[in-house]
Design a protein around this motif. Structure first.
Motif, PDB file in Angstrom:
ATOM      1  N   TYR A 118       0.652  -1.092  -0.037  1.00 33.97           N
ATOM      2  CA  TYR A 118       0.001  -0.071   0.082  1.00 33.97           C
ATOM      3  C   TYR A 118       0.943   1.214  -0.126  1.00 33.97           C
ATOM      4  N   LYS A 119       0.243   2.239  -0.532  1.00 31.01           N
ATOM      5  CA  LYS A 119       0.704   3.743  -0.369  1.00 31.01           C
ATOM      6  C   LYS A 119       0.385   4.249   0.944  1.00 31.01           C
ATOM      7  N   LEU A 120       1.365   4.914   1.753  1.00 29.88           N
ATOM      8  CA  LEU A 120       1.155   5.417   3.033  1.00 29.88           C
ATOM      9  C   LEU A 120       1.602   6.858   3.041  1.00 29.88           C
ATOM     10  N   VAL A 121       0.378   7.937   3.204  1.00 29.39           N
ATOM     11  CA  VAL A 121       0.875   9.263   3.478  1.00 29.39           C
ATOM     12  C   VAL A 121       0.735   9.692   4.912  1.00 29.39           C
ATOM     13  N   VAL A 122       1.847  10.151   5.257  1.00 27.63           N
ATOM     14  CA  VAL A 122       1.832  10.546   6.914  1.00 27.63           C
ATOM     15  C   VAL A 122       1.095  11.872   6.922  1.00 27.63           C
ATOM     16  N   PRO A 123       0.540  11.937   8.258  1.00 27.28           N
ATOM     17  CA  PRO A 123      -0.394  13.337   8.378  1.00 27.28           C
ATOM     18  C   PRO A 123       0.350  14.380   8.285  1.00 27.28           C
ATOM     19  N   GLY A 124      -0.156  15.438   7.668  1.00 27.78           N
ATOM     20  CA  GLY A 124       0.493  16.548   7.707  1.00 27.78           C
ATOM     21  C   GLY A 124       1.386  16.835   6.350  1.00 27.78           C
ATOM     22  N   ALA A 125       1.494  15.906   5.553  1.00 31.16           N
ATOM     23  CA  ALA A 125       2.220  15.866   4.177  1.00 31.16           C
ATOM     24  C   ALA A 125       1.803  17.051   3.558  1.00 31.16           C
ATOM     25  N   THR A 126       2.547  17.824   3.163  1.00 29.24           N
ATOM     26  CA  THR A 126       2.236  19.107   2.218  1.00 29.24           C
ATOM     27  C   THR A 126       2.650  18.669   0.773  1.00 29.24           C
ATOM     28  N   ASP A 127       3.402  17.807   0.364  1.00 26.11           N
ATOM     29  CA  ASP A 127       3.754  17.679  -0.921  1.00 26.11           C
ATOM     30  C   ASP A 127       2.993  16.341  -1.378  1.00 26.11           C
ATOM     31  N   ALA A 128       2.519  16.200  -2.594  1.00 27.14           N
ATOM     32  CA  ALA A 128       1.760  15.071  -3.105  1.00 27.14           C
ATOM     33  C   ALA A 128       2.726  13.897  -3.349  1.00 27.14           C
ATOM     34  N   ASN A 129       3.999  14.370  -3.464  1.00 27.59           N
ATOM     35  CA  ASN A 129       5.018  13.132  -3.712  1.00 27.59           C
ATOM     36  C   ASN A 129       5.684  12.719  -2.195  1.00 27.59           C
ATOM     37  N   ASP A 130       5.090  13.253  -1.175  1.00 32.57           N
ATOM     38  CA  ASP A 130       5.599  12.963  -0.013  1.00 32.57           C
ATOM     39  C   ASP A 130       4.793  11.502   0.577  1.00 32.57           C
ATOM     40  N   PHE A 131       5.313  10.421  -0.013  1.00 33.38           N
ATOM     41  CA  PHE A 131       4.441   9.225   0.667  1.00 33.38           C
ATOM     42  C   PHE A 131       5.652   8.250   0.719  1.00 33.38           C
ATOM     43  N   SER A 132       5.181   7.068   1.049  1.00 32.42           N
ATOM     44  CA  SER A 132       5.943   5.654   1.179  1.00 32.42           C
ATOM     45  C   SER A 132       5.126   4.691   0.728  1.00 32.42           C
ATOM     46  N   ALA A 133       5.835   3.408   0.333  1.00 28.28           N
ATOM     47  CA  ALA A 133       5.457   2.117  -0.066  1.00 28.28           C
ATOM     48  C   ALA A 133       5.498   1.255   0.864  1.00 28.28           C
ATOM     49  N   VAL A 134       4.748   0.442   1.657  1.00 28.25           N
ATOM     50  CA  VAL A 134       4.595  -0.660   2.603  1.00 28.25           C
ATOM     51  C   VAL A 134       4.024  -1.789   2.150  1.00 28.25           C
TER      52      VAL A 134
END
Length: 166
Positions: A118-134
């Motif tokens: 899954y794609k994980l977005v951390v709370p408060g991320a301000t950039d659409a590219n600020d995510f991780s793969a888990v």
């Protein structure tokens, strides 16, 4: 926010799931049924039980029911930042469930092992590219989840490959 700032991030935690189409389908399993302690289960039953767990945990975000119904008391956790045992998983995950936004990309089950990517977005991320793969990987013991591994990769700010991670 970096992964090192979130000690339990790789445990398979908090999900705000935006799709369930990548999950295996549950069939003939009652949503309120407990599957632990472990008992014998056919490969088809294990697949259905894993689908039920995935639905509860990732889609419905009912972490307490998912863990209570599906984790063995002596559940083995391979994340170095988390303790083994069902109660340790409950203590770590229940308070933070829902903090992260996820999108399930792939999920499968075979030979007693299921996984969810899954794609994980951390709370408060301000950039659409600020995510991780888990990827969370689960091994079943009959009807019960016995063991868990996870891997995660954070998208670098200067990623060369636009298809990276997914």
């Amino acid at each position: 926010m970096k992964f090192s700032n979130i000690p339990f991030l790789l445990m398979g935690l908090a999900y705000s799931c935006t799709t369930s189409s990548a999950l295996p389908q549950a069939s003939g399993i009652h949503q309120t049924e407990s599957f632990c302690p472990p008992r014998a289960a056919t490969p088809e039953e294990q697949r259905s039980i894993f689908a039920t767990f995935s639905q509860k945990f990732y889609v419905d975000k009912n972490v307490s029911a998912a863990l209570n119904d599906h984790l063995a008391d002596d559940y083995i956790q391979h994340n170095p930042a988390a303790l083994s045992g069902k109660q340790a998983a409950l203590d770590a995950l229940v308070p933070i469930f829902g903090l992260f936004e996820t999108t399930i990309v792939h999920s499968a089950f075979e030979n007693g092992t299921g996984w969810v990517h899954y794609k994980l977005v951390v709370p408060g991320a301000t950039d659409a590219n600020d995510f991780s793969a888990v990827v969370d990987i689960f091994r079943m013991n009959g009807s019960c989840i016995q063991e868990h591994w996870d891997v995660a990769q954070q998208r670098p700010a200067n990623a060369t490959n636009p298809l990276a991670l997914f």
